[in-house]
Design an enzyme around this catalytic site. Structure first.
Site, PDB file in Angstrom:
ATOM      1  N   LYS A  92       2.366 -12.046  -2.520  1.00  0.00           N
ATOM      2  CA  LYS A  92       1.751 -10.717  -2.515  1.00  0.00           C
ATOM      3  C   LYS A  92       1.023 -10.519  -3.833  1.00  0.00           C
ATOM      4  O   LYS A  92       1.374 -11.138  -4.840  1.00  0.00           O
ATOM      5  CB  LYS A  92       2.853  -9.650  -2.382  1.00  0.00           C
ATOM      6  CG  LYS A  92       2.399  -8.330  -1.852  1.00  0.00           C
ATOM      7  CD  LYS A  92       2.440  -8.248  -0.339  1.00  0.00           C
ATOM      8  CE  LYS A  92       1.901  -6.931   0.157  1.00  0.00           C
ATOM      9  NZ  LYS A  92       1.950  -6.798   1.603  1.00  0.00           N
ATOM     10  N   GLY A 192       2.875   9.119   6.926  1.00  0.00           N
ATOM     11  CA  GLY A 192       1.724   8.307   6.504  1.00  0.00           C
ATOM     12  C   GLY A 192       0.663   8.264   7.596  1.00  0.00           C
ATOM     13  O   GLY A 192       0.897   7.719   8.671  1.00  0.00           O
TER      14      GLY A 192
END
Ligand code: NAD
Length: 367
Positions: A92, A192
């Site tokens: 990542k 979200g």
């Protein structure tokens, strides 16, 4: 490349301690004054294949916060790809900055060169704060990027496929918790209204669920409401305590923590956000004791990585969606294992992923 923090010594020892604890292979820091790029790439495990994982752009308060995030996220990617049956490792990247105002072409081209310096051990894609525009700029400097637009031979934004996988995992959790995966009239709170949340809301409403949605940005909420008038908007601080069947965290991580746990009224947690449990062990166990079925994030949000994996093979949308649908059965198997062994679901999922990685390593078949 130079270390980006003012507290170099503290961060260095924190990195080494955390790498040892979580088993990371490599962590790289980049500070480029010319473009303002400050980022970290973490390669967690490449036993199964090159480390594929998105880049997150976020205005982290401190560099230590960014480091903690990238270490956790990259480890999650190892487990995610292993469980999804992909031949990929976990990695990542995080970029410290405000995605709403700090982005430039030069910044992402510089980032592309940084990715390229890993010679294919790390492949990047979109995560929070990223769009295909940035992937195009990264592609100018490296082949090791996926999530490119369809007109460039890419798979486009992975978010709708991620949302489909979350939807499948959420249905598997409903089946396990309620005895049926029919979502008609179930109450679902989505936290979200971003790329994944927006798409998930559409699928839930289509199934007849009552959907409550929140976001910290009014414009995001307004856009989803315009697309899906049936959604009911709630304030960000109301979402945790809502009396709903399912809570679906689709914003950032660590929303299940010491503060929120006592307030939860749901029976199921199933969402897209990475690292939903602030403390995996403690909060995973507490959810089990509270009788809340937790669908591990890295298990059900694998649609995006599956989509990206297909981009590398030669993109085929139908095949990517079909493989993503497999999350339903994988999730059922993990919930069954958790029940039979009386262990939290996160642990059942971790064990299944570790078994696969171990068997490949032991057979001498590592990437
Ligand atoms: P996004 O940036 O498009 O959306 C995130 C949304 O969350 C934004 O609208 C933001 O305003 C909102 N938000 C942030 N903090 C909040 C809070 N405290 N309360 C309410 N809303 C808040 O990101 P996305 O692509 O939709 O991803 C959502 C989550 O899913 C992330 O955690 C991401 O890591 C994870 N995920 C995404 C993908 C993908 O394919 N996009 C794949 C796997 C996992």
């Amino acid at each position: 490349m130079s270390l980006i923090t003012e507290e170099r010594t503290a961060v260095k020892s924190a990195v080494i301690e955390q790498m040892k604890e979580k088993g990371h292979e490599e962590v790289l820091f980049c500070n480029d004054a010319a473009t303002g790029l400050r980022c970290i790439i973490a390669v967690h495990d490449t036993t199964l294949g090159p480390a594929l994982g998105g880049t997150r752009m976020w205005p982290y308060a401190t560099e230590a916060d960014a480091l903690e995030d990238v270490l956790r996220l990259s480890r999650g990617m190892t487990y995610k790809s292993a469980l999804a049956g992909l031949d990929l490792g976990g990695g990542k990247a995080v970029i410290i900055g405000d995605a709403r105002k700090d982005k430039t072409e030069a910044m992402f081209r510089r980032f592309g060169r940084f990715v390229d310096s890993l010679n294919g051990r790390y492949i990047t894609a979109e995560d929070v704060g990223m769009t295909t525009t940035e992937m195009v700029n990264i592609r100018k400097e490296t082949n090791n990027v996926v999530g490119l637009p369809v007109n460039m031979g890419g798979s486009g934004d992975p978010s709708p496929v991620t949302a489909y996988g979350v939807f499948c995992g959420l249905k598997a959790a409903a089946k396990t918790a309620f005895g049926t995966d029919d979502l008609a009239k179930r109450k679902v709170a989505v936290q979200g209204a971003g790329n994944v949340g927006r798409s998930l809301v559409g699928r839930l409403l289509k199934e007849g669920a009552a959907v409550y949605l929140t976001d910290i940005h009014e414009d995001k909420l307004a856009a989803v409401k315009a697309e899906h008038p049936g959604v009911q908007l709630v304030k960000p601080d109301e979402v945790i305590g809502l009396d709903v069947d399912i809570y679906s965290p689709c914003a950032l991580g660590a929303t299940i923590n010491d503060d929120t746990l006592p307030k939860l009224k749901c029976s199921v947690i199933a969402g897209a956000a990475n690292n939903q449990l602030a403390n995996e062990e403690r909060h995973g166990k507490a959810l089990m004791e509270k009788g809340i079925l937790y669908a591990p994030d890295f298990l059900i949000n694998a649609g995006g990585i599956i989509n990206c994996a297909w981009e590398r093979l030669g993109y085929n949308r139908e095949a990517a969606l079909a493989q993503t649908e497999g999350i339903y059965n994988t999730a059922l198997a993990i919930f069954k294992r958790s029940k039979e062994e009386n262990i939290p679901t996160y642990l059942a999922a971790n064990q299944a992923a570790e078994q696969r990685i171990r068997s490949v390593r032991q057979a001498g078949l590592s990437f």
